[in-house]
Design a protein around this motif. Structure first.
Motif, mmCIF file in Angstrom:
data_model
loop_
_atom_site.group_PDB
_atom_site.id
_atom_site.type_symbol
_atom_site.label_atom_id
_atom_site.label_comp_id
_atom_site.label_asym_id
_atom_site.label_seq_id
_atom_site.Cartn_x
_atom_site.Cartn_y
_atom_site.Cartn_z
ATOM 1 N N ARG A 612 -0.874 -52.449 -18.655
ATOM 2 C CA ARG A 612 -2.290 -53.161 -18.228
ATOM 3 C C ARG A 612 -3.133 -52.270 -17.343
ATOM 4 O O ARG A 612 -4.423 -52.135 -17.441
ATOM 5 C CB ARG A 612 -1.847 -54.436 -17.611
ATOM 6 C CG ARG A 612 -1.064 -55.303 -18.431
ATOM 7 C CD ARG A 612 -1.930 -56.738 -18.623
ATOM 8 N NE ARG A 612 -1.459 -57.574 -19.701
ATOM 9 C CZ ARG A 612 -0.580 -58.422 -19.618
ATOM 10 N NH1 ARG A 612 0.004 -58.540 -18.497
ATOM 11 N NH2 ARG A 612 0.128 -59.231 -20.446
ATOM 12 N N LEU A 613 -2.662 -51.725 -16.529
ATOM 13 C CA LEU A 613 -3.069 -50.970 -15.576
ATOM 14 C C LEU A 613 -3.942 -49.662 -16.244
ATOM 15 O O LEU A 613 -5.117 -49.466 -16.039
ATOM 16 C CB LEU A 613 -2.316 -50.034 -14.696
ATOM 17 C CG LEU A 613 -2.953 -49.428 -13.324
ATOM 18 C CD1 LEU A 613 -3.337 -50.502 -12.494
ATOM 19 C CD2 LEU A 613 -1.735 -48.450 -12.606
ATOM 20 N N ILE A 614 -3.334 -48.944 -17.045
ATOM 21 C CA ILE A 614 -3.927 -48.198 -17.736
ATOM 22 C C ILE A 614 -5.105 -48.626 -18.821
ATOM 23 O O ILE A 614 -6.232 -47.943 -18.919
ATOM 24 C CB ILE A 614 -2.841 -47.386 -19.060
ATOM 25 C CG1 ILE A 614 -2.158 -46.399 -18.165
ATOM 26 C CG2 ILE A 614 -3.782 -46.434 -19.968
ATOM 27 C CD1 ILE A 614 -0.858 -46.074 -18.915
ATOM 28 N N TYR A 615 -4.815 -49.941 -19.437
ATOM 29 C CA TYR A 615 -6.115 -50.430 -20.067
ATOM 30 C C TYR A 615 -7.405 -50.636 -18.941
ATOM 31 O O TYR A 615 -8.331 -50.611 -19.666
ATOM 32 C CB TYR A 615 -5.592 -51.952 -20.735
ATOM 33 C CG TYR A 615 -4.869 -51.445 -22.096
ATOM 34 C CD1 TYR A 615 -5.915 -51.232 -23.494
ATOM 35 C CD2 TYR A 615 -3.561 -51.623 -22.387
ATOM 36 C CE1 TYR A 615 -5.394 -51.061 -24.637
ATOM 37 C CE2 TYR A 615 -3.128 -51.553 -23.656
ATOM 38 C CZ TYR A 615 -4.090 -51.119 -24.767
ATOM 39 O OH TYR A 615 -3.520 -50.956 -25.852
ATOM 40 N N ALA A 616 -6.807 -51.416 -17.860
ATOM 41 C CA ALA A 616 -7.798 -51.640 -17.013
ATOM 42 C C ALA A 616 -8.992 -50.322 -16.637
ATOM 43 O O ALA A 616 -10.055 -50.430 -16.652
ATOM 44 C CB ALA A 616 -7.236 -52.181 -15.614
ATOM 45 N N LEU A 617 -7.968 -49.445 -16.323
ATOM 46 C CA LEU A 617 -8.798 -48.095 -16.100
ATOM 47 C C LEU A 617 -9.734 -47.603 -17.203
ATOM 48 O O LEU A 617 -10.701 -47.340 -16.908
ATOM 49 C CB LEU A 617 -7.635 -46.900 -15.723
ATOM 50 C CG LEU A 617 -6.996 -47.322 -14.319
ATOM 51 C CD1 LEU A 617 -5.818 -46.101 -14.206
ATOM 52 C CD2 LEU A 617 -7.735 -47.138 -13.235
ATOM 53 N N SER A 618 -9.102 -47.748 -18.381
ATOM 54 C CA SER A 618 -9.970 -47.285 -19.482
ATOM 55 C C SER A 618 -11.022 -48.142 -19.831
ATOM 56 O O SER A 618 -12.250 -47.823 -20.025
ATOM 57 C CB SER A 618 -9.089 -47.240 -20.498
ATOM 58 O OG SER A 618 -9.646 -48.080 -21.783
ATOM 59 N N ILE A 620 -12.606 -49.715 -17.046
ATOM 60 C CA ILE A 620 -13.496 -49.494 -16.094
ATOM 61 C C ILE A 620 -14.347 -48.177 -16.524
ATOM 62 O O ILE A 620 -15.648 -48.130 -16.620
ATOM 63 C CB ILE A 620 -12.851 -49.183 -14.885
ATOM 64 C CG1 ILE A 620 -12.266 -50.273 -14.355
ATOM 65 C CG2 ILE A 620 -13.892 -48.619 -13.896
ATOM 66 C CD1 ILE A 620 -11.278 -50.165 -13.092
ATOM 67 N N GLY A 621 -13.613 -47.264 -17.301
ATOM 68 C CA GLY A 621 -14.292 -45.811 -17.584
ATOM 69 C C GLY A 621 -15.375 -46.230 -18.611
ATOM 70 O O GLY A 621 -16.505 -45.769 -18.755
ATOM 71 N N ASN A 622 -14.796 -46.976 -19.595
ATOM 72 C CA ASN A 622 -15.847 -47.524 -20.654
ATOM 73 C C ASN A 622 -16.930 -47.947 -20.197
ATOM 74 O O ASN A 622 -18.361 -47.816 -20.635
ATOM 75 C CB ASN A 622 -14.954 -48.572 -21.540
ATOM 76 C CG ASN A 622 -15.045 -48.146 -22.894
ATOM 77 O OD1 ASN A 622 -15.784 -47.362 -23.437
ATOM 78 N ND2 ASN A 622 -14.214 -48.963 -23.748
ATOM 79 N N ARG A 623 -16.949 -49.077 -19.152
ATOM 80 C CA ARG A 623 -18.162 -49.725 -18.724
ATOM 81 C C ARG A 623 -18.813 -48.700 -18.085
ATOM 82 O O ARG A 623 -20.214 -48.825 -18.293
ATOM 83 C CB ARG A 623 -17.714 -50.894 -17.892
ATOM 84 C CG ARG A 623 -18.684 -51.879 -17.738
ATOM 85 C CD ARG A 623 -18.071 -52.872 -16.457
ATOM 86 N NE ARG A 623 -16.885 -53.716 -17.171
ATOM 87 C CZ ARG A 623 -16.258 -54.269 -16.286
ATOM 88 N NH1 ARG A 623 -15.959 -54.141 -15.115
ATOM 89 N NH2 ARG A 623 -14.914 -54.809 -16.892
#
Lengths: 634, 522
Positions: A612-618, A620-623
């Motif tokens: 989940r953390l990786i998805y969240a980071l991704s 954030i990066g995406n946004r």
């Protein structure tokens, strides 16, 4: 021939294989014949071996080894598939194969109508095969093969009627309780391998006095662990709960398990390593106390049961308690002698009970048996002989076997002796109780047009007769010297129990058994004790006759008076329940807790959380990325 | 004469072991989608010849020689020092044979399962995985090893996730792959570090593992490298706490996937631990090996304990895997010849038994067996042959002496005694647990109401199924009664390896003393 004794193993093995794989092509008679060869072959081989040993070999060469092939050669350890023949082996070999053969002949008729006859033959032969392996092995690891194989075959036989779910549950208990005991055995085995660098009996037992300090920590630990294993196999407290489950096994198999195979394997372990035990007085004390407690406890339970199979099973447990008492006092040869006597008598009783159940269409409750002595004269006679032999009444084996054991117990501690005598008293009571309930109570209602109950088939009676004759005769082989006998049995097996020749002081017997008395005083004391035993037996007979013949209502009154105490014994000490609450349930609860909390809760959540953390980071990066893009667009 | 032809130096037998499955894959790709018999024939031919080749390998293997045999070396990318290097020694010999044999068994047993469309892709995946696994086992070039190690994931993923369309399935497959790839990253990091380190001390680039063995890695870096390698291998073995991908993978995979995963894929982890860590980081292993041993003991108890309460048979077997490979790792970490030999044997045993269990449960599945506690069926009456084989396999699994499982555990525990008595005392508890859950499985399969005889579902094993199970039963008895065949080559290699480890530790401590001496002189 002595080097070829392992041939005995081939008979039951090949018999099991033949019946197992090709048995469906043969008729029942052929299957039965092949099965009987599995017991007959070893009997012949061991007779021949005994002849050779006594007549050909000098006493010094009574232990022979034969190695077939290297089994586990790895680095510092090398273990063979090898076999050892010495007097101890031969006695047990003769005992096991003769009883096994008789039981097989018996079950030809007894199991005749059973649809699982072939499977029964296979499993019984496997049981014999593993017992013979255990007896003949020349090292711990091969012995362990037989050891586990026995547990496994016992499991199979108890689960014989596989439709019954309860029987299935119970048969599982046997194996798992067995495994707990084996755990002790395995650790002891590893310790021995590490200390001695070998697992051969000859090298371990001869090096033991040099390598291990007597009464030291190491030898005490090892022997205690080995005793844990032995206690599990021989159904000693607290690892006894599996024994009554043997009533689910077909009765002839139950007879074998309760006398010469599974249960006596534990005793064999103690007898074989008597040198080690002799060096560990603490273990001997533990063994003697466990034995006497088990003997009393089981005898008390046997007095309260009504299922004939349970009475006999608890009786076995109690008698094996006495055998352990004997070993614990250092009277290894006496223990072995009593094992032999008990085996014949108890098999006789089991098979006689089987005959009863055969005649009464499976009725096992003694209260409802109500047999007539007129209808079943032969079964009655054999049953009486068996009861007398076990209870030590008259000139039968039981008394002659028990007397030396109790005398040795007296030499160690008066309380042990007292426990033994009390057990004997209870034994007389419960054995006669069984006899009176079955044959001397109210007659059973004759069902179906007033047919009388039929006597068992001739073949079964013949087996009973042979066993009766042996039960009467076997006690006379080794009459103790105090009773003007020659003690030939002790002479024959003595070389095994005297320990290695270089073991100073005449072997473990001498180190353990403190000679309190000397000369005539010794003999006199033994005679006095024997007199007390006879008196106790006489009182027991009288009481049993009074309670169960003259005043049949009296036992009910007494049991009511005893109340709570009686209920404990009547419910077999709540053994199964305690086992379930103390062992089964906690393990399952732990297991469930770990699966739910640690596995799914902690570990799995943290893994998923990482994802989940990786998805969240991704995200954030995406946004951030798309945000800047939008800015560009605008 | 054939035996002569494949003597080392004459014939690239190791390369052909890697290539035969690939040729089979080619054949399958070329075969028409509808030509089912042809496809089956190709798959069968490839796996049978692979098994035959592996047996040739055994017959030509010199058990007295602890060095690499059948060595093949070809330069690949000389600038980077990458080459094709492969060889066989006692550590990987039986793993190769096991992979080849099990794949054969698998193709024989499951060759006609499922619909035709799936068959082709199923065979292709199996063969690809076989090639990759054997490649990883035989490679002595680290780069090559890594390539095979990671490549094996791809067919494994498809074996698991592709055959059904359920989302749980693909989730399980994704989890397995991501988990293993994450572990693989640690491995890659360690390898890259070592690669440059090797360059820094010798001035040349090389990926040859045998070269790497000779270098002495500084004591302060070793623990970190040991950590990265161990994490990578612990994920694949799997050890607690990296095991959670396995239950899902077993539950969701098809039978082929389960067998390949359980017996070959997991074995790769243990093999890696053995091949890399012991000789590359001897000091770290002596210092921190007991931590891994502790983890092994913990996971063997933990796996066993959790397995006891599992309702789903596949989940139960997953935890059982964790438990029995925990034994293997305990042996490997003991640092004794006995323990390591036992560990290798345990990996083999685990592979054989797991494959047998999965195959047999699948045979039951096809006869409408549900696999949960509620769906128990009695088998003795209707399927005696099946029942007998199942009993033997279960006994081997539970470590009944005289059958396969016991010898390895015995050697492991004996070896473990030299390191820490308590590990052995607790580890042996795993044997009690295996009896409990093993009997759970037996009970589920054996007891209860019998299948109706008229019911077609209750038929006993077909000839094809018997053929498939025969090698497994033979192995279970062979390893149990005459383990010498298997122990000897392993033992020779391990003993040689341990001697080198000792030498390395000694020389490392010598040079360290020298290092310490230099600053003092300044």
């Amino acid at each position: 021939m002595l080097n070829l004794m392992w041939i005995a193993l081939l008979f039951p093995f090949l018999s099991a294989i033949t019946n197992g794989f090709y048995g469906n092509r043969y008729s029942r008679q052929v299957v039965g014949l092949i099965a009987c060869l599995g017991g007959f072959g070893p009997l012949m081989v061991s007779c021949r071996g005994w002849w050779d040993l006594v007549h050909a070999a000098p006493v010094d060469e009574w232990a022979r080894e034969a190695v077939l092939w290297q089994w586990v050669p790895c680095d510092t350890i090398s273990i063979d598939i090898g076999f050892l023949v010495d007097p101890l082996t031969l006695v047990l070999l003769l005992l096991v194969s003769s009883i096994a053969f008789l039981v097989q002949v018996y079950s030809l008729r007894y199991m005749e109508r059973d649809e699982g006859f072939r499977r029964f033959c296979v499993e019984l032969n496997l049981l014999i095969f593993f017992m013979l392996t255990l007896i003949l092995a020349n090292n711990f690891l091969l012995l362990f093969v037989g050891w586990q194989g026995l547990a496994f075959c016992t499991y199979l036989l108890i689960g014989f009627r596989r439709g019954d779910h309860d029987a299935a549950e119970r048969s599982k208990t046997v194996f798992i309780v067995g495994r707990i005991a084996d755990y002790g055995f395995l650790i002891a085995l590893l310790l021995l391998a590490v200390i001695f660098g070998s697992l051969d009996f000859s090298s371990v037992l001869s090096a033991a006095p040099k390598l291990l300090p007597a009464d030291g920590f190491a030898v005490t630990t090892i022997t205690l662990l080995l005793f844990l294993g032995a206690a599990g196999k021989s159904a000693q407290i607290p690892l006894h709960i599996w024994l009554t489950d043997t009533r689910d096994a077909p009765l002839p198999a139950g007879a074998l398990i309760n006398t010469v195979t599974t249960v006596s394997a534990g005793v064999y372990l103690v007898l074989r390593f008597n040198v080690l035990y002799g060096m560990a007085p603490i273990t001997l004390w533990v063994m003697a106390v466990t034995g006497v407690v088990t003997a009393l406890y089981a005898a008390a339970i046997a007095l309260t049961q009504f299922d004939i199979r349970k009475v006999l099973a608890y009786s076995s447990m109690s008698q094996f308690g006495l055998i352990f008492l004997a070993c614990g006092t250092g009277a290894f040869a006496g223990g072995l002698y009593y094992l032999v006597i008990h085996a014949f008598a108890k098999t006789l009783l089991f098979l006689a009970a089987g005959g009863l159940m055969y005649s009464l269409e499976g009725e096992a409750d003694m209260r409802r048996m109500g047999c007539s002595r007129v209808d079943l004269p032969w079964t009655h006679l054999c049953f009486v002989i068996g009861v007398f032999a076990i209870a030590g009444i008259g000139p039968f084996g039981g008394f002659l076997g028990l007397e030396p054991i109790l005398w040795k117990a007296y030499g160690k501690n008066v309380w042990l002796w007292g426990g033994g005598v009390a057990t004997l008293f209870l034994t007389v009571l419960y054995m006669l109780r069984a006899l009176f309930l079955i044959f001397y109570g109210a007659l059973r209602q004759r069902g179906r047009g007033g047919q009388s109950v039929k006597e068992s088939p001739v073949l079964m009676i013949a087996v009973l007769a042979v066993l009766s004759v042996i039960s009467i005769g076997v006690g006379w082989i080794g009459i103790p010297e105090a009773l003007c006998g020659k003690d030939r049995f002790l002479w024959f097996v003595g070389s095994v129990f005297m320990g290695p020749r270089d073991f100073a002081g005449g072997g473990p017997l001498a180190t353990v058994n403190v000679e309190r008395f000397a000369g005539d005083a010794l003999v006199n004391t033994e005679l006095i004790l024997a007199g007390i035993i006879i008196a106790v037996i006489a009182v027991g007979v009288g009481m049993a006759a009074f309670c169960y013949l003259l005043r049949p209502s009296l036992p009910g009154v007494i049991s009511k008076r005893l109340g709570c105490l009686y209920r404990v014994f009547a419910n077999e000490g709540y053994g199964t329940m305690i086992y379930r609450e103390l062992f089964v349930e906690p393990v399952h609860q732990w297991s469930r807790w770990m699966a739910r909390f640690i596995d799914e809760g902690v570990v799995e959540k943290s893994v998923v959380g990482m994802g989940r953390l990786i998805y969240a980071l991704s995200a954030i990066g995406n946004r951030a990325n798309s945000g800047s893009k939008e800015e560009d667009d605008t | 004469m054939i035996l002569e032809a494949v003597k080392p130096g004459h014939f690239p037998i190791v390369a052909s072991l890697i290539c035969i499955p690939l040729i089979g894959v080619m054949g399958l790709i070329l075969a028409g989608r509808e030509r089912v018999r042809l496809m089956k024939g190709i798959a069968l031919f490839a796996t049978v010849s692979e098994a035959a080749f592996s047996l040739l390998l055994v017959s030509n293997f010199d058990a007295e020689n602890g060095e690499m045999q059948f060595v093949e070396a070809h330069t690949w990318v000389s600038e980077l020092g990458v080459s094709y290097q492969a060889g066989i020694d006692g550590l990987n010999l039986w793993l190769v044979v096991l992979s080849a044999l099990l794949l054969m068994v698998l193709v024989i047993s499951t060759g006609s399962v499922g619909n035709h469309q799936c068959r082709k892709t199923y065979f292709i995946r199996l063969l690809l995985l076989e090639s990759a696994a054997i490649g990883a086992f035989v490679a002595t070039d680290v780069f090559l090893f890594y390539v095979f190690w990671e490549t094996a994931l791809i067919p494994a993923y498809f074996l698991m996730g592709w055959e059904g369309n359920s989302s749980r399935r693909s989730a399980a497959a994704t989890k397995c792959v991501l988990y293993n790839m994450a572990g693989g990253l640690f491995l890659l990091g360690g390898i890259v570090y070592l690669y440059f380190y090797y360059h820094s001390i010798t001035g040349e680039y090389s990926c040859n593992l045998l070269h790497w063995y000779t270098m002495i890695i500084p004591g302060e870096v070793q623990p970190w490298l040991f950590l990265t390698f161990t994490i990578a291998f612990a994920v694949r073995i799997p050890l607690f706490p990296f095991h959670t991908w396995l239950p899902n993978a077993y539950t969701e995979a098809s039978v082929g996937g389960r067998v390949v995963l359980g017996s070959i894929f997991l074995g790769m982890g243990c093999y890696g631990l053995l091949r890399f860590t012991l000789l590359l980081f001897p000091q770290a292993v002596t210092q921190y090996g007991h931590v891994v041993a502790f983890l092994a003991v913990f996971s063997l108890l933990y796996g066993g304990l959790v397995a006891v309460s599992q309702d789903d048979i596949n989940r139960l077997l997953a935890y059982a895997s964790v438990s029995s490979l925990g034994f293997a790792v305990l042996g490997i970490c003991s640092g004794t010849v006995l323990g390591i030999t036992g560990g290798v044997l345990q990996v083999i045993n685990h592979g054989v038994v797991m494959a047998a269990l999965f195959l047999m449960l699948d045979m039951l599945d096809r006869r409408c067996f549900t696999g949960t506690v509620g769906g128990s069926r009695g088998l003795w009456k209707t399927m005696p042959v099946f029942a007998f084989v199942f009993l033997i396999v279960c006994c081997g699994w539970m470590g009944v002496p005289g059958l396969s499982g016991f010898i390895s555990v015995f050697l492991i525990l004996l070896g473990g005694f030299r390191t820490n008595v308590w590990y052995v005392v607790f580890g042996a508890g795993g044997l009690v647990l295996v009896a409990i859950y093993g009997f759970g499985v037996l009970q589920r399969v054996f007891f209860g109401q019998g299948l109706d005889r008229k019911d077609r579902d209750g038929e006993d094993l077909s000839n094809r199924e018997q053929c498939a199970l025969l090698p497994i039963v033979i192995l279970v008895f062979w390893i149990g009664l005459y383990p010498m065949t298997f122990v000897q080559p392993v033992e020779t290699t391990v003993r040689e390896m341990m001697q080198r480890v000792e030498l390395k530790i000694k020389s490392a401590s010598d040079s360290k003393a020298g290092d310490v001496g230099v600053p003092e002189a300044e």
